[in-house]
Design a protein around this motif. Structure first.
Motif, PDB file in Angstrom:
ATOM      1  N   ASP A 158       0.814  -1.219   0.000  1.00 30.63           N
ATOM      2  CA  ASP A 158       0.000   0.000   0.000  1.00 30.63           C
ATOM      3  C   ASP A 158       0.846   1.266   0.000  1.00 30.63           C
ATOM      4  OD1 ASP A 158       1.033  -0.102   2.607  1.00 30.63           O
ATOM      5  OD2 ASP A 158      -0.800   0.698   3.505  1.00 30.63           O
ATOM      6  N   ALA A 159       2.140   1.145  -0.302  1.00 22.88           N
ATOM      7  CA  ALA A 159       3.056   2.281  -0.226  1.00 22.88           C
ATOM      8  C   ALA A 159       3.768   2.491  -1.550  1.00 22.88           C
ATOM      9  CB  ALA A 159       4.092   2.051   0.886  1.00 22.88           C
ATOM     10  N   ARG A 201       0.084   5.212   0.660  1.00 18.85           N
ATOM     11  CA  ARG A 201       1.068   5.976   1.427  1.00 18.85           C
ATOM     12  C   ARG A 201       2.215   6.405   0.510  1.00 18.85           C
ATOM     13  NH1 ARG A 201       2.918   2.454   6.333  1.00 18.85           N
ATOM     14  NH2 ARG A 201       2.663   0.710   4.873  1.00 18.85           N
ATOM     15  N   VAL A 202       2.591   7.672   0.575  1.00 19.91           N
ATOM     16  CA  VAL A 202       3.635   8.245  -0.266  1.00 19.91           C
ATOM     17  C   VAL A 202       4.843   8.559   0.608  1.00 19.91           C
ATOM     18  CG1 VAL A 202       4.263  10.171  -1.773  1.00 19.91           C
ATOM     19  CG2 VAL A 202       1.933   9.217  -1.859  1.00 19.91           C
ATOM     20  N   PHE A 203       5.989   7.965   0.263  1.00 23.83           N
ATOM     21  CA  PHE A 203       7.225   8.187   1.012  1.00 23.83           C
ATOM     22  C   PHE A 203       8.226   8.905   0.106  1.00 23.83           C
ATOM     23  CE2 PHE A 203       5.165   4.715   3.184  1.00 23.83           C
ATOM     24  CZ  PHE A 203       5.368   5.021   4.528  1.00 23.83           C
ATOM     25  N   VAL A 204       8.696  10.067   0.559  1.00 24.90           N
ATOM     26  CA  VAL A 204       9.577  10.909  -0.252  1.00 24.90           C
ATOM     27  C   VAL A 204      11.038  10.653   0.105  1.00 24.90           C
ATOM     28  CG1 VAL A 204       7.787  12.667  -0.469  1.00 24.90           C
ATOM     29  CG2 VAL A 204       9.481  12.866   1.376  1.00 24.90           C
ATOM     30  N   CYS A 205      11.927  11.066  -0.796  1.00 28.06           N
ATOM     31  CA  CYS A 205      13.365  10.851  -0.604  1.00 28.06           C
ATOM     32  C   CYS A 205      14.038  12.003   0.131  1.00 28.06           C
ATOM     33  CB  CYS A 205      14.024  10.639  -1.965  1.00 28.06           C
ATOM     34  SG  CYS A 205      15.786  10.289  -1.905  1.00 28.06           S
ATOM     35  N   HIS A 206      13.390  13.159   0.115  1.00 28.75           N
ATOM     36  CA  HIS A 206      13.974  14.333   0.775  1.00 28.75           C
ATOM     37  C   HIS A 206      12.895  15.139   1.459  1.00 28.75           C
ATOM     38  CE1 HIS A 206      17.984  13.988  -0.974  1.00 28.75           C
ATOM     39  NE2 HIS A 206      17.403  13.685  -2.116  1.00 28.75           N
ATOM     40  N   TRP A 217       8.187  12.786   6.101  1.00 24.84           N
ATOM     41  CA  TRP A 217       8.449  12.056   4.851  1.00 24.84           C
ATOM     42  C   TRP A 217       7.282  11.194   4.386  1.00 24.84           C
ATOM     43  CZ3 TRP A 217      11.908  12.254   8.957  1.00 24.84           C
ATOM     44  CH2 TRP A 217      11.668  11.322   9.995  1.00 24.84           C
ATOM     45  N   GLU A 218       6.210  11.135   5.140  1.00 27.15           N
ATOM     46  CA  GLU A 218       5.063  10.312   4.750  1.00 27.15           C
ATOM     47  C   GLU A 218       3.817  11.155   4.573  1.00 27.15           C
ATOM     48  OE1 GLU A 218       2.294   6.560   6.334  1.00 27.15           O
ATOM     49  OE2 GLU A 218       4.137   7.092   7.407  1.00 27.15           O
ATOM     50  N   SER A 219       3.150  10.955   3.448  1.00 25.44           N
ATOM     51  CA  SER A 219       1.844  11.554   3.208  1.00 25.44           C
ATOM     52  C   SER A 219       1.000  10.487   2.524  1.00 25.44           C
ATOM     53  CB  SER A 219       1.964  12.818   2.353  1.00 25.44           C
ATOM     54  OG  SER A 219       2.506  12.516   1.079  1.00 25.44           O
ATOM     55  N   THR A 220      -0.081  10.883   1.886  1.00 20.55           N
ATOM     56  CA  THR A 220      -0.882   9.960   1.087  1.00 20.55           C
ATOM     57  C   THR A 220      -1.136  10.596  -0.272  1.00 20.55           C
ATOM     58  OG1 THR A 220      -3.022  10.847   1.781  1.00 20.55           O
ATOM     59  CG2 THR A 220      -2.057   9.088   3.147  1.00 20.55           C
ATOM     60  N   VAL A 221      -1.578   9.775  -1.206  1.00 22.43           N
ATOM     61  CA  VAL A 221      -1.961  10.314  -2.503  1.00 22.43           C
ATOM     62  C   VAL A 221      -3.062  11.361  -2.327  1.00 22.43           C
ATOM     63  CG1 VAL A 221      -3.139   9.743  -4.667  1.00 22.43           C
ATOM     64  CG2 VAL A 221      -1.204   8.356  -3.886  1.00 22.43           C
ATOM     65  N   ALA A 222      -3.992  11.115  -1.437  1.00 16.23           N
ATOM     66  CA  ALA A 222      -5.062  12.090  -1.182  1.00 16.23           C
ATOM     67  C   ALA A 222      -4.489  13.407  -0.675  1.00 16.23           C
ATOM     68  CB  ALA A 222      -6.067  11.519  -0.186  1.00 16.23           C
TER      69      ALA A 222
END
Length: 293
Positions: A158-159, A201-206, A217-222
């Motif tokens: 889910d990520a 769940r969206v995990f970014v690199c920076h 560093w964590e958000s969601t597509v929504a």
């Protein structure tokens, strides 16, 4: 029901980079995403403080590393992929378009004849849409170019690990003025991510956080659809391109771009020592700005 991997983040204050350990709770297999090798520009010394944090976690959790995943050839930190592989094994992987990046920078650095821009420095080159596994977890590699030609996102359960394609909603998106970068292409890549289920769940690199909050560093597509300052719902392709081109023209060259890329296109390997036993990084003079801005 979509599987939910166990995810542990490691934030590097010096470079604003977030590395991840993705684990399958059932099999205890794991992947590491974007590990950082410490580098002090003033002294030219490397270190493994950040990578040791990942290593300690892997050993404490008794995890078997199957993959060391690079989202792209980073311009802001040196990769610890090779060092980490020596400690825990696993296959170092990146997108197949790394060959284009290697060819560009092989010329810039005038690298040795033995350096071939064929991706052979990596153990695996992912194709767009390629499926793979981390233990019993299903995963997929997605090509998301625009920041560079070779950027990949990795969907695991889910990520999704988006590299530099997206940042946290209040920071926006990555620059698109590196060699082979393109704002229109970046917009299309972002839309590919935003088309995922809203709960992803969206995990970014920076993260380069505003002063009023701590690094995240964590958000969601929504969250990204609703609030990303550069690409939220309702911002057109043309508006994004105009913003990105205007903004990119004001940005400084990343501090570690010249040392980092020549290591990162080698899958984190340092150049071979010369006849005096010392390894050297090349700094091309009066070349980067003239050809790549």
């Amino acid at each position: 029901m979509t599987a939910r991997p166990s995810i542990q983040a490691f934030f590097d204050d010096a470079t604003g980079t977030v590395s991840y350990v993705i684990a399958d709770p059932a099999s205890r297999c794991a992947a590491v995403v974007d590990p950082v090798l410490d580098f002090d520009l003033k002294s030219g010394r490397t270190g493994t403080v950040q990578a040791q944090r990942l290593l300690e976690h892997l050993r404490e959790q008794d995890l078997t590393v199957q993959w060391i995943l690079e989202t792209h050839a980073h311009a802001d930190h040196l990769s610890a992929a090779h060092w980490l592989q020596q400690q825990v094994g696993g296959r170092i992987a990146i997108g197949e378009h790394i060959r284009e990046v290697q060819a560009t920078f092989r010329k810039l650095y005038n690298l040795e004849r033995g350096f071939l821009p064929d991706g052979s420095q990596f153990d695996h080159l992912f194709q767009d849409g390629e499926a793979f596994h981390i233990g019993e977890l299903k995963a997929q590699a997605l090509l998301v170019p625009g920041h560079t030609p070779a950027d990949m996102a990795y969907v695991v359960g889910d990520a999704v690990f988006v590299g530099d394609t997206l940042f946290m909603p209040d920071v926006g998106t990555a620059r698109a003025d590196f060699p082979g970068g393109d704002a229109r292409t970046l917009y299309a890549s972002v839309q590919r991510i935003l088309a995922m289920p809203p709960q992803t769940r969206v995990f970014v690199c920076h993260d380069y956080p505003p002063t009023q909050r701590a690094p995240a560093w964590e958000s969601t597509v929504a969250d990204q659809r609703a609030g990303n300052i550069h690409v939220r719902h309702g911002i057109s392709e043309q508006a994004f391109i105009a913003m990105r081109q205007t903004r990119d023209a004001t940005l400084d060259v990343p501090t570690l771009i010249l040392p980092s890329i020549q290591v990162n296109i080698r899958a984190g390997r340092l150049p071979a020592p010369e006849d005096n036993g010392v390894a050297y990084l090349r700094i091309p003079l009066n070349a980067l700005l003239a050809t790549h801005r």
